[in-house]
Design an enzyme around this catalytic site. Structure first.
Site, PDB file in Angstrom:
ATOM      1  N   LYS A 191      13.961 -20.704  25.483  1.00 47.84           N
ATOM      2  CA  LYS A 191      13.120 -19.602  25.073  1.00 47.84           C
ATOM      3  C   LYS A 191      11.810 -19.653  26.276  1.00 47.84           C
ATOM      4  O   LYS A 191      11.557 -20.678  26.700  1.00 47.84           O
ATOM      5  CB  LYS A 191      12.541 -19.531  23.686  1.00 47.84           C
ATOM      6  CG  LYS A 191      11.953 -20.760  23.360  1.00 47.84           C
ATOM      7  CD  LYS A 191      10.129 -20.814  23.713  1.00 47.84           C
ATOM      8  CE  LYS A 191       9.356 -21.836  23.384  1.00 47.84           C
ATOM      9  NZ  LYS A 191       8.113 -22.053  24.002  1.00 47.84           N
ATOM     10  N   ALA A 206      11.039 -31.428  27.815  1.00 46.78           N
ATOM     11  CA  ALA A 206       9.668 -31.331  27.662  1.00 46.78           C
ATOM     12  C   ALA A 206       9.099 -30.282  28.759  1.00 46.78           C
ATOM     13  O   ALA A 206       7.974 -30.474  29.518  1.00 46.78           O
ATOM     14  CB  ALA A 206       8.965 -32.742  27.957  1.00 46.78           C
ATOM     15  N   GLY A 207       9.658 -29.202  28.857  1.00 41.22           N
ATOM     16  CA  GLY A 207       9.497 -28.250  29.804  1.00 41.22           C
ATOM     17  C   GLY A 207       8.748 -26.908  29.102  1.00 41.22           C
ATOM     18  O   GLY A 207       8.673 -26.018  29.913  1.00 41.22           O
ATOM     19  N   MET A 238      10.292 -24.863  27.021  1.00 44.24           N
ATOM     20  CA  MET A 238      11.553 -23.630  26.664  1.00 44.24           C
ATOM     21  C   MET A 238      12.438 -24.209  25.553  1.00 44.24           C
ATOM     22  O   MET A 238      13.225 -23.663  25.382  1.00 44.24           O
ATOM     23  CB  MET A 238      12.270 -23.685  27.960  1.00 44.24           C
ATOM     24  CG  MET A 238      11.942 -23.273  29.204  1.00 44.24           C
ATOM     25  SD  MET A 238      12.836 -22.876  30.641  1.00 44.24           S
ATOM     26  CE  MET A 238      14.126 -21.780  29.777  1.00 44.24           C
ATOM     27  N   GLY A 239      11.837 -25.128  24.721  1.00 46.04           N
ATOM     28  CA  GLY A 239      12.487 -25.653  23.507  1.00 46.04           C
ATOM     29  C   GLY A 239      13.857 -26.101  23.563  1.00 46.04           C
ATOM     30  O   GLY A 239      14.888 -25.740  22.828  1.00 46.04           O
ATOM     31  N   ASP A 253      10.154 -24.242  16.694  1.00 44.71           N
ATOM     32  CA  ASP A 253      10.995 -23.358  17.643  1.00 44.71           C
ATOM     33  C   ASP A 253      12.351 -23.518  17.169  1.00 44.71           C
ATOM     34  O   ASP A 253      13.306 -22.674  17.750  1.00 44.71           O
ATOM     35  CB  ASP A 253      10.813 -24.120  19.017  1.00 44.71           C
ATOM     36  CG  ASP A 253       9.644 -23.717  19.860  1.00 44.71           C
ATOM     37  OD1 ASP A 253       8.778 -22.902  19.327  1.00 44.71           O
ATOM     38  OD2 ASP A 253       9.468 -24.405  20.703  1.00 44.71           O
TER      39      ASP A 253
END
Length: 337
Positions: free
Chosen positions: A37, A135-136, A138-139, A175
């Protein structure tokens, strides 16, 4: 069949773990895909007494997917849940090596939650194919958990509704329910109070992942510090910007470009100054707008069309960036035939 008679038959045929052996004849395998996401808007309130921040966010599921291949292990206890990372994952090997393969993995915890409510669970192996940055912002881990919930529900014939799966997912993180829902949605509370938003026309984006991750709690903490040093008093958000919802409803990238916003972006850039140059470069190369996705460090660029997104991705790649052209909204976690 009369419920009483059915119960008697099941009891008579249960094995030592209380399972119906009909479900333990041979291994079964299912593949489930769940989207990453981005946050088209993200407003963050002050730190609360419970240690969380209230948010008002517009989530958008995009076509960068995680996949979970779940295989039952007949004849084993439902606590026998194992996980591996697939060799077909597209992420950097060093980053993949840091993924926990125990209860620290959200997918393992998701499988345990379904096992707790299933009538005939057994052990299961989860092979995760990673494509969403770790760990970006974006879930990706939440997408793994959502895919696992759907897979285990189907494998163990649990019969849970999407709403029931979402309640389980909320125990794992804010999330996870959205990765189940997909599409576009407004998230309030800590992001877990979801309301679907109308977004019938796909919008086109280019994602640029970083070669490092950012800890979500650390980013929130830096936001608190930046606000304190500037003497800013945050207000608890109660709704998202109407302009964002209108732009999504109209499928208008130019209108959306005017109202993209992320309160966490300044904190992410403060922790990782290199993001500022990437954001500026993307816009110089033709993006309509740019923002850090969630807590970062993945950067999202909004493009006018699919063709423009492809051109922007190619241009960014020439400057040495990894760049993915994606679209959204897309469906939430679903079985892959």
């Amino acid at each position: 069949m009369d419920p009483l008679n059915k119960a008697n038959i099941n009891t008579a045929n249960e094995d030592e773990f209380g399972r119906d052996p009909l479900f333990a004849v041979a291994p079964r395998t299912l593949r489930v895909r769940a989207p990453g996401k981005i946050n088209a808007s993200f407003h963050v309130g002050p730190l609360r007494d419970d240690g969380y921040h209230g948010v008002a966010s517009t989530y958008l599921a995009v076509s960068r997917y995680e996949e979970v291949i779940a295989t039952t292990k007949p004849g084993t206890a439902p606590t026998d849940i194992t996980v591996s990372i697939s060799d077909t994952s597209s992420l950097d090997a060093d980053a993949l090596a840091g993924i926990p393969l125990n209860s620290g993995n959200l997918a393992v915890r998701a499988a345990r939650l379904v096992a707790d409510v299933a009538e005939n669970p057994c052990g299961v192996h989860l092979e995760i194919i990673k494509h969403v940055p770790i760990a970006g912002g974006m879930g990706g881990g939440s997408a793994d958990a959502a895919a696992t919930l759907v897979a285990c529900d189907a494998l163990w014939h649990t019969g849970l509704s999407r709403e029931e799966l979402s309640l389980l997912g909320a125990e794992l993180g804010a999330d996870v329910p959205f990765a189940l829902l997909g599409g576009a949605a407004v998230g309030l509370g800590v992001g877990d109070e979801l309301t679907a938003a109308l977004a019938p026309t796909p919008l086109h984006w280019v994602l640029v992942p970083a070669g490092f991750g950012l800890s979500t709690p650390v980013v929130y903490g830096r936001l608190d510090d930046l606000r304190a040093s500037a003497g800013c008093t945050a207000v608890e958000p109660s709704q998202v910007d109407a302009e964002v919802l209108a732009a999504l409803r109209a499928g208008d990238p130019h209108a959306l470009a005017q109202c993209l916003h992320n309160d966490l972006q300044a904190a992410a850039e403060s922790l990782a100054p290199s993001l500022s140059a990437v954001l500026a470069q993307g816009q110089e190369l033709g993006a309509l707008a740019s923002l850090v996705s969630g807590s970062g460090p993945t950067v999202a660029f909004l493009a006018e069309s699919s063709e423009r997104a492809g051109e922007l991705a190619e241009a960014l790649a020439k400057y040495g960036h990894t760049a993915w052209a994606v679209e959204g909204p897309v469906h939430g976690a679903h079985l892959v035939p």
